[in-house]
Structure formats: structure tokens, C-alpha cells
Design a protein around this motif. Sequence first.
Motif, mmCIF file in Angstrom:
data_model
loop_
_atom_site.group_PDB
_atom_site.id
_atom_site.type_symbol
_atom_site.label_atom_id
_atom_site.label_comp_id
_atom_site.label_asym_id
_atom_site.label_seq_id
_atom_site.Cartn_x
_atom_site.Cartn_y
_atom_site.Cartn_z
ATOM 1 N N ALA A 231 0.871 -1.340 -0.005
ATOM 2 C CA ALA A 231 0.027 0.001 -0.120
ATOM 3 C C ALA A 231 0.875 1.056 -0.158
ATOM 4 O O ALA A 231 2.073 1.149 0.503
ATOM 5 N N LYS B 180 -6.812 -2.323 2.191
ATOM 6 C CA LYS B 180 -6.739 -2.279 0.804
ATOM 7 C C LYS B 180 -5.128 -2.010 0.591
ATOM 8 O O LYS B 180 -4.377 -1.413 1.203
ATOM 9 N N GLU C 152 -3.636 -0.506 -2.159
ATOM 10 C CA GLU C 152 -3.938 0.663 -3.245
ATOM 11 C C GLU C 152 -2.682 1.522 -2.954
ATOM 12 O O GLU C 152 -1.984 1.799 -2.126
ATOM 13 N N HIS C 153 -2.528 2.237 -4.250
ATOM 14 C CA HIS C 153 -1.674 3.351 -4.266
ATOM 15 C C HIS C 153 -2.385 4.712 -4.609
ATOM 16 O O HIS C 153 -3.063 4.657 -5.609
ATOM 17 N N ILE C 154 -2.437 5.325 -3.583
ATOM 18 C CA ILE C 154 -3.172 6.725 -3.653
ATOM 19 C C ILE C 154 -2.595 7.997 -3.839
ATOM 20 O O ILE C 154 -1.515 8.212 -2.958
#
Length: 271
Positions: free
Chosen positions: A116, A255, A257-259
Motif C-alpha cells: 500500500a 486495501k 492501493e496506491h493513492i
Amino acid sequence: MTAQIANSHRSLQKKELKILMVFSRLNDFKHEIYDGFMNEIEGKATVDLYIHQFSTQNAFHFEKVIKEKINQYDYFAFMLHANCPNEDFLKTVNSIPTGKLILLEKRNEFIRGNYACVYQDFEQDIYEALFKAKEAIMKYSTINCIIQEHYANAYFVIEGLKKFAKEHQLQYNIYSEVEENTIRSKEAYLILSERYLAETLMCCQHKKMKVGEDIGIVSYNETPIKEILSGGITVVATDHFQLGKNAADLILSGKKEHIRNPFVFIRRNSL
């Protein structure tokens, strides 16, 4: 989210999560990240903060500490010092299961696996911020960037500024220090350090230039003093508090994810 990951995350939530945040040093911006993180995670996890100076000499000690803590924590939130992490540091970070790993501020192509991340896109952030300020910047004949040579993300910031300048047919210059002849009337400046900002303002005072009229200034990163300095300094900055909140949300949701973190443009009188 796969069933296996979801089940694993639910099993973690049955007990109190333990998180280790790793910073290379503390400053105002890292305090904001920490505050945003704690604001979101408070009461849902135990968070310990570990400050480690990333240097070649400290690589062995860093590896020893992480090995000792690897089974003590459910998540490791790293803000790696962009200038330093060498092969030894990266090897240690890669030894952490990716399910436990979250990176803050910058993605790293040498970190393997599905981890992440909450990151800044330095090139695109600068370009978009300057685009928002286009109307004000176009009052000036040239846009200049005053940036420290050792700044970790200098290349990306400069590329963002160059892209904007070329698209709008503006001249541009890159400087690594402030000198008397660096500061010129009818030009705009993107300034990436507090020291350079102070030197620029002193130079304006000496030359009797009016900030926001004779010269345009955009400073990097928000601080309270910039609201009142010279009638208000225009700022471009990532939202450090939100970066911390986003990181905490990724952990709580499980999660990977890459935000991209929000970047803001604050218009004040200096432009």
C-alpha cells in the motif's frame, strides 16, 4: 479484495492492531502526517513511532531493529528518506511481508510486491498548481525556480515547471542559490526552501521591489507565517494531514492501493 486477504484482515481486526511508523527525522510536515494518521486511527490501533537516521553507517542497525520487530507489529508505515535508502535498506524493507507494508509520500520501484502507498506526484503536482495560477503568472515575463541542489525530488519539480513554461511560452531559469542578480523585476519565482524565501524577500526589500507587483512569489509548503508574511505568500503544498489520514484508511480497510495525495494551491498577495 480477495477472500484470503479479506479473511486475513478480519482476523487482524479481532485483536488491536499494532503499527510502527518509521521516519528518518521529525519536522513540522511529518508532525502533520503523524497527526492526520492518529486522528484517523485513534482508538483502533496502537501506534509506535521510530525515528531512524537513514545512512550507510546505520544500515546494519536498521536491519537488526526491523528483524526484532517484524513479528511484533501488524503494519509498518515507512517514510523512506529519498536520498539515502541504498541496497541494504531496501533489502531490509523488502524483507517485510508486503501485507504489512505501507509507504508514505513516495512510491519506490525497488520495493517488490503488492504494498500500500500514499504518494505525491511531484512533477504533475507542480504542473497542475502552476496551471491553476496561470492567470497571475502570465503577468510576468519569466518563471524561475529556486531549489536546493540536494532536494530529493528536484528533478521532478523542475520537469513540472519546465512543462508549464514551455506550454505557455514562458522563459524559465533554475537557480540553486539566491544572489543579488537572481532576483529581477517582472519575473515570478517558485521557491522551495524557507531560507531561500527569506533571502528573496530581503533582496526585494533591498531593491525596493513590491512583492505581488514588481515580482511574483510562489512558496513550496504551507506554514502559518506565510499567511501574514509580506501581506501573504502564495503557496503550493501537499496536504500532509490528509496524507496521514489516507495512510490510516488504507490500513483500516486492508486495501493495497496506491493513492495520490491531494495537492493544493493557496492564492495570496505575493502573486
